[in-house]
Motif scaffolding. Structure first.
Motif, mmCIF file in Angstrom:
data_model
loop_
_atom_site.group_PDB
_atom_site.id
_atom_site.type_symbol
_atom_site.label_atom_id
_atom_site.label_comp_id
_atom_site.label_asym_id
_atom_site.label_seq_id
_atom_site.Cartn_x
_atom_site.Cartn_y
_atom_site.Cartn_z
ATOM 1 N N ARG A 20 0.616 -1.103 0.043
ATOM 2 C CA ARG A 20 -0.016 -0.085 -0.061
ATOM 3 C C ARG A 20 1.040 1.249 0.026
ATOM 4 N N ALA A 21 2.314 0.998 0.118
ATOM 5 C CA ALA A 21 2.954 2.160 0.334
ATOM 6 C C ALA A 21 2.739 3.317 -0.780
ATOM 7 N N ALA A 22 2.666 2.958 -1.996
ATOM 8 C CA ALA A 22 2.349 4.117 -3.230
ATOM 9 C C ALA A 22 1.016 4.849 -3.127
ATOM 10 N N GLN A 23 0.098 4.292 -2.170
ATOM 11 C CA GLN A 23 -1.061 5.067 -1.876
ATOM 12 C C GLN A 23 -0.904 6.045 -0.582
ATOM 13 N N LEU A 24 -0.186 5.549 0.137
ATOM 14 C CA LEU A 24 0.055 6.363 1.513
ATOM 15 C C LEU A 24 0.115 7.950 1.391
ATOM 16 N N THR A 25 -0.216 8.540 2.286
ATOM 17 C CA THR A 25 -0.043 10.032 2.445
ATOM 18 C C THR A 25 0.389 10.509 3.668
ATOM 19 N N GLU A 26 0.236 9.465 4.620
ATOM 20 C CA GLU A 26 0.599 10.001 6.019
ATOM 21 C C GLU A 26 1.171 8.651 6.851
ATOM 22 N N PRO A 27 1.664 8.618 8.102
ATOM 23 C CA PRO A 27 1.945 7.350 8.896
ATOM 24 C C PRO A 27 0.700 6.795 9.251
ATOM 25 N N LEU A 28 1.043 5.385 9.107
ATOM 26 C CA LEU A 28 -0.077 4.486 9.330
ATOM 27 C C LEU A 28 0.383 3.166 10.188
ATOM 28 N N LEU A 29 -0.203 2.894 11.233
ATOM 29 C CA LEU A 29 0.188 1.794 12.049
ATOM 30 C C LEU A 29 -1.128 0.708 11.837
ATOM 31 N N LEU A 30 -0.686 -0.466 11.353
ATOM 32 C CA LEU A 30 -1.179 -1.806 11.101
ATOM 33 C C LEU A 30 -1.194 -2.528 12.011
ATOM 34 N N VAL A 31 -2.062 -3.066 12.916
ATOM 35 C CA VAL A 31 -2.096 -4.100 13.944
ATOM 36 C C VAL A 31 -2.887 -5.268 13.590
ATOM 37 N N ALA A 32 -2.245 -6.383 13.481
ATOM 38 C CA ALA A 32 -2.860 -7.662 13.498
ATOM 39 C C ALA A 32 -3.325 -8.503 14.649
ATOM 40 N N GLU A 33 -4.360 -8.823 14.886
ATOM 41 C CA GLU A 33 -4.775 -9.617 16.255
ATOM 42 C C GLU A 33 -3.944 -11.005 15.974
ATOM 43 N N SER A 91 -2.252 -15.181 18.648
ATOM 44 C CA SER A 91 -2.905 -14.281 18.708
ATOM 45 C C SER A 91 -3.107 -13.917 20.406
ATOM 46 N N GLU A 92 -3.044 -14.894 21.236
ATOM 47 C CA GLU A 92 -3.034 -14.861 22.384
ATOM 48 C C GLU A 92 -1.596 -14.427 23.242
ATOM 49 N N GLY A 93 -0.723 -14.796 22.595
ATOM 50 C CA GLY A 93 0.461 -14.678 23.215
ATOM 51 C C GLY A 93 1.519 -13.663 22.713
ATOM 52 N N SER A 94 1.200 -13.168 21.704
ATOM 53 C CA SER A 94 2.020 -12.171 20.789
ATOM 54 C C SER A 94 1.354 -11.007 20.452
ATOM 55 N N LEU A 95 2.278 -9.802 20.012
ATOM 56 C CA LEU A 95 1.746 -8.548 19.625
ATOM 57 C C LEU A 95 2.353 -8.323 18.350
ATOM 58 N N THR A 96 1.681 -8.062 17.090
ATOM 59 C CA THR A 96 2.151 -8.070 16.107
ATOM 60 C C THR A 96 1.670 -6.646 15.240
ATOM 61 N N PHE A 97 2.613 -5.797 14.985
ATOM 62 C CA PHE A 97 2.109 -4.652 14.071
ATOM 63 C C PHE A 97 3.283 -4.093 13.548
ATOM 64 N N SER A 98 3.005 -3.364 12.439
ATOM 65 C CA SER A 98 3.782 -2.579 11.379
ATOM 66 C C SER A 98 3.431 -1.119 11.417
ATOM 67 N N LEU A 99 4.623 -0.362 11.440
ATOM 68 C CA LEU A 99 4.185 1.354 11.158
ATOM 69 C C LEU A 99 4.893 1.998 9.912
ATOM 70 N N ALA A 100 4.065 2.486 9.012
ATOM 71 C CA ALA A 100 4.647 3.155 7.777
ATOM 72 C C ALA A 100 4.879 4.247 8.362
ATOM 73 N N TRP A 101 6.393 4.856 7.818
ATOM 74 C CA TRP A 101 6.744 6.348 8.413
ATOM 75 C C TRP A 101 7.461 6.744 7.276
ATOM 76 N N LYS A 102 7.112 8.051 6.823
ATOM 77 C CA LYS A 102 8.067 8.653 5.381
ATOM 78 C C LYS A 102 9.242 9.611 5.902
ATOM 79 N N PHE A 103 10.310 9.150 5.380
ATOM 80 C CA PHE A 103 11.507 9.850 5.736
ATOM 81 C C PHE A 103 11.815 10.869 4.336
ATOM 82 N N ASP A 104 12.575 11.856 4.472
ATOM 83 C CA ASP A 104 12.851 12.451 3.670
ATOM 84 C C ASP A 104 14.335 11.872 2.904
#
Length: 254
Positions: A32-45, A62-75
């Motif tokens: 989805r990076a090409a369509q992103l315009t701002e930072p986005l946190l995606l969390v998966a249960e 799902s019970e024992g872990s926390l998994t997520f990704s954060l899209a962040w734009k840098f110059d």
């Protein structure tokens, strides 16, 4: 978990999405990076095809872990992101410490608790339209590590039962705020702003370690921390050397 609850608790001002299940939050955000315009946190249960560094699998539940990704734009280009995985490790260490879980850091991208892996960091990049670079920062955090999961891993792994008892929305909001603050600081000053804090949490400072690539020992020496670009400093018989991460493994020599 609910995105609205996390957003209400967090101060980061970042868009948030929560999905019940996906293969890989990193893969989803890269697509989805090409369509992103701002930072986005995606969390998966629940994440069914999580990845670690060099294509390794990241096992989670799902019970024992926390998994997520954060899209962040840098110059700038990817070369401007040298040391970013280590800076993210510092941010995680600071937040976890504030929540009562003391951790150490292993170069280049692991968070350890009592010598075993508690969390892993995977950063992938993609050029942004109009310039700059999207960094997709994936994090897998063990909360509970049952015996059967350790058996599947084939090695010891840490858990953080104290965090498992927290409301997930509160935990994610705290992690997001810490990460966002760190990423803004990194954008201004690079890894130099994190170097001293990383070295304070260095798990193997002064230990004899080996650098291994595909089963071959490349270097051996005393781990002497990292420099302000994120390179590992190793004191060898031939003097001090500085190593970039690449696809290598670092292990304490028995």
């Amino acid at each position: 978990m609910k995105a609205a609850n996390i957003a209400a608790l967090a101060r980061a001002g970042v868009a948030i999405e929560v999905v019940a299940e996906t293969g890989s939050t990193n893969a989803d955000l890269l697509a989805r990076a090409a369509q992103l315009t701002e930072p986005l946190l995606l969390v998966a249960e629940n994440q069914t095809a999580g990845r670690g560094r060099a294509g390794r699998s990241w096992l989670s539940s799902s019970e024992g872990s926390l998994t997520f990704s954060l899209a962040w734009k840098f110059d700038g280009g990817p070369q401007a992101l040298s040391g970013l995985p280590l800076a993210v490790g510092v941010a995680l260490g600071d937040v976890l410490g504030q929540l009562g879980v003391q951790v150490q850091l292993k170069w280049p991208n692991d968070v350890l608790k009592d010598g075993d892996k508690l969390a892993g960091i995977l950063i992938e990049t993609q050029a942004a339209q109009g310039g700059g670079t999207w960094a997709i920062i994936g994090i897998g955090l063990n909360l509970i590590m049952p015996d059967e999961m350790e058996a599947r891993l084939g090695r010891g792994a840490a858990g953080a039962p104290w965090l498992a008892r927290m409301e997930r929305d509160v935990l994610v909001a705290a992690l997001l705020d810490g990460l966002a603050e760190a990423l803004r600081l990194f954008a201004r000053h690079g890894f130099g702003a994190f170097c001293a804090r990383w070295n304070l949490r260095h798990a193997w400072q002064g230990e004899t370690v080996t650098i291994i690539d595909n089963g071959t020992v490349l270097h051996e020496g005393l781990a002497a921390g990292v420099d302000d670009t994120g390179r590992l400093l190793l004191d060898t018989l031939d003097g001090r050397i500085a190593l970039l991460a690449g696809d290598v493994s670092l292990r304490v020599k028995p």
